[in-house]
Design a protein around this motif. Structure first.
Motif, mmCIF file in Angstrom:
data_model
loop_
_atom_site.group_PDB
_atom_site.id
_atom_site.type_symbol
_atom_site.label_atom_id
_atom_site.label_comp_id
_atom_site.label_asym_id
_atom_site.label_seq_id
_atom_site.Cartn_x
_atom_site.Cartn_y
_atom_site.Cartn_z
ATOM 1 N N ARG A 269 0.855 -1.194 0.000
ATOM 2 C CA ARG A 269 0.000 0.000 0.000
ATOM 3 C C ARG A 269 0.886 1.236 0.000
ATOM 4 O O ARG A 269 1.933 1.263 0.628
ATOM 5 C CB ARG A 269 -0.873 -0.025 1.248
ATOM 6 C CG ARG A 269 -1.767 1.175 1.449
ATOM 7 C CD ARG A 269 -2.524 1.084 2.762
ATOM 8 N NE ARG A 269 -3.529 0.036 2.730
ATOM 9 C CZ ARG A 269 -4.833 0.256 2.846
ATOM 10 N NH1 ARG A 269 -5.288 1.473 3.044
ATOM 11 N NH2 ARG A 269 -5.679 -0.756 2.809
ATOM 12 N N SER A 270 0.417 2.286 -0.672
ATOM 13 C CA SER A 270 1.096 3.578 -0.684
ATOM 14 C C SER A 270 0.070 4.647 -0.325
ATOM 15 O O SER A 270 -0.906 4.845 -1.052
ATOM 16 C CB SER A 270 1.691 3.858 -2.071
ATOM 17 O OG SER A 270 2.283 5.132 -2.107
ATOM 18 N N GLU A 271 0.286 5.298 0.811
ATOM 19 C CA GLU A 271 -0.626 6.343 1.297
ATOM 20 C C GLU A 271 -0.041 7.708 0.965
ATOM 21 O O GLU A 271 1.100 8.002 1.311
ATOM 22 C CB GLU A 271 -0.785 6.237 2.819
ATOM 23 C CG GLU A 271 -1.391 4.941 3.301
ATOM 24 C CD GLU A 271 -2.907 4.978 3.339
ATOM 25 O OE1 GLU A 271 -3.508 6.046 3.052
ATOM 26 O OE2 GLU A 271 -3.493 3.938 3.652
ATOM 27 N N LYS A 272 -0.827 8.538 0.311
ATOM 28 C CA LYS A 272 -0.453 9.916 -0.001
ATOM 29 C C LYS A 272 -1.581 10.821 0.485
ATOM 30 O O LYS A 272 -2.697 10.364 0.734
ATOM 31 C CB LYS A 272 -0.244 10.092 -1.508
ATOM 32 C CG LYS A 272 0.780 9.150 -2.109
ATOM 33 C CD LYS A 272 2.164 9.417 -1.581
ATOM 34 C CE LYS A 272 3.164 8.492 -2.251
ATOM 35 N NZ LYS A 272 4.411 8.392 -1.589
ATOM 36 N N PRO A 273 -1.327 12.116 0.631
ATOM 37 C CA PRO A 273 -2.381 13.004 1.126
ATOM 38 C C PRO A 273 -3.663 12.995 0.286
ATOM 39 O O PRO A 273 -4.758 13.011 0.833
ATOM 40 C CB PRO A 273 -1.726 14.388 1.091
ATOM 41 C CG PRO A 273 -0.265 14.124 1.181
ATOM 42 C CD PRO A 273 -0.050 12.812 0.470
ATOM 43 N N ASP A 274 -3.526 12.909 -1.040
ATOM 44 C CA ASP A 274 -4.694 12.999 -1.918
ATOM 45 C C ASP A 274 -5.200 11.667 -2.445
ATOM 46 O O ASP A 274 -6.284 11.594 -3.007
ATOM 47 C CB ASP A 274 -4.375 13.898 -3.118
ATOM 48 C CG ASP A 274 -4.078 15.325 -2.704
ATOM 49 O OD1 ASP A 274 -4.527 15.742 -1.620
ATOM 50 O OD2 ASP A 274 -3.386 16.026 -3.468
ATOM 51 N N PHE A 275 -4.400 10.614 -2.305
ATOM 52 C CA PHE A 275 -4.804 9.318 -2.844
ATOM 53 C C PHE A 275 -4.109 8.185 -2.103
ATOM 54 O O PHE A 275 -3.106 8.390 -1.424
ATOM 55 C CB PHE A 275 -4.499 9.219 -4.347
ATOM 56 C CG PHE A 275 -3.033 9.280 -4.687
ATOM 57 C CD1 PHE A 275 -2.287 8.121 -4.792
ATOM 58 C CD2 PHE A 275 -2.407 10.496 -4.911
ATOM 59 C CE1 PHE A 275 -0.935 8.170 -5.105
ATOM 60 C CE2 PHE A 275 -1.061 10.563 -5.226
ATOM 61 C CZ PHE A 275 -0.326 9.397 -5.325
ATOM 62 N N THR A 276 -4.689 7.003 -2.251
ATOM 63 C CA THR A 276 -4.100 5.780 -1.723
ATOM 64 C C THR A 276 -4.079 4.758 -2.843
ATOM 65 O O THR A 276 -5.050 4.634 -3.596
ATOM 66 C CB THR A 276 -4.915 5.233 -0.531
ATOM 67 O OG1 THR A 276 -4.920 6.214 0.505
ATOM 68 C CG2 THR A 276 -4.330 3.941 0.007
ATOM 69 N N ILE A 277 -2.982 4.027 -2.937
ATOM 70 C CA ILE A 277 -2.855 2.944 -3.910
ATOM 71 C C ILE A 277 -2.636 1.646 -3.139
ATOM 72 O O ILE A 277 -1.782 1.580 -2.264
ATOM 73 C CB ILE A 277 -1.685 3.175 -4.879
ATOM 74 C CG1 ILE A 277 -1.938 4.431 -5.714
ATOM 75 C CG2 ILE A 277 -1.475 1.959 -5.772
ATOM 76 C CD1 ILE A 277 -0.779 4.825 -6.602
ATOM 77 N N VAL A 278 -3.435 0.629 -3.463
ATOM 78 C CA VAL A 278 -3.292 -0.686 -2.858
ATOM 79 C C VAL A 278 -3.112 -1.698 -3.983
ATOM 80 O O VAL A 278 -3.871 -1.702 -4.954
ATOM 81 C CB VAL A 278 -4.526 -1.053 -2.009
ATOM 82 C CG1 VAL A 278 -4.464 -2.495 -1.539
ATOM 83 C CG2 VAL A 278 -4.654 -0.107 -0.828
ATOM 84 N N PHE A 279 -2.090 -2.526 -3.846
ATOM 85 C CA PHE A 279 -1.849 -3.590 -4.810
ATOM 86 C C PHE A 279 -2.375 -4.896 -4.228
ATOM 87 O O PHE A 279 -2.036 -5.261 -3.104
ATOM 88 C CB PHE A 279 -0.352 -3.723 -5.112
ATOM 89 C CG PHE A 279 0.176 -2.584 -5.922
ATOM 90 C CD1 PHE A 279 0.179 -2.639 -7.310
ATOM 91 C CD2 PHE A 279 0.659 -1.445 -5.296
ATOM 92 C CE1 PHE A 279 0.666 -1.583 -8.061
ATOM 93 C CE2 PHE A 279 1.148 -0.381 -6.040
ATOM 94 C CZ PHE A 279 1.155 -0.442 -7.422
#
Length: 120
Positions: free
Chosen positions: A32-42
């Motif tokens: 998972r990659s958490e950013k202020p405007d979005f999150t990406i989960v593989f």
């Protein structure tokens, strides 16, 4: 030489989508990659390294336009009968083609996923 590594689906409700893919297809969160405007989960299935990337744009409220739903991601199963029963119970089957021995399910955002039997 190229190797396919992932496909992206943008989603409106990340946790609902993760739960759907876990229940319907046995996928689990690989990273998972958490950013202020979005999150990406593989999501992965531990068989071949290919991943499904779910991207959640945190300020997005309206559904994504998926066009005519002419694209899809396919999954192979060793037990078509059990898979069909699960997806029927979940109410996510959206199209069946008995002549070809396949069917499609729809995820919470409307993406079509093809279910194909293992033809050994």
């Amino acid at each position: 030489m190229f190797t396919m590594i992932h496909e992206n689906h943008n989603v409106l409700d990340l946790e609902r989508s993760i739960a759907f893919y876990r229940e319907a297809l046995g996928l689990h969160e690989a990273r998972r990659s958490e950013k202020p405007d979005f999150t990406i989960v593989f999501l992965a299935d531990d068989t071949n390294g290919f991943e499904l990337e779910l991207t959640w744009l945190k300020d997005r409220k309206e559904p994504y336009n998926l066009g005519d739903e002419e694209f899809h991601l396919a999954f192979r199963t060793d037990d078509m009968e059990a898979a069909h029963a699960l997806h029927e119970k979940m109410g996510c089957i959206c199209y069946e083609n008995p002549a070809m021995g396949i069917y499609f399910i729809k995820d919470p955002d409307g993406y079509w996923l093809e279910i194909v039997p293992n033809r050994k």
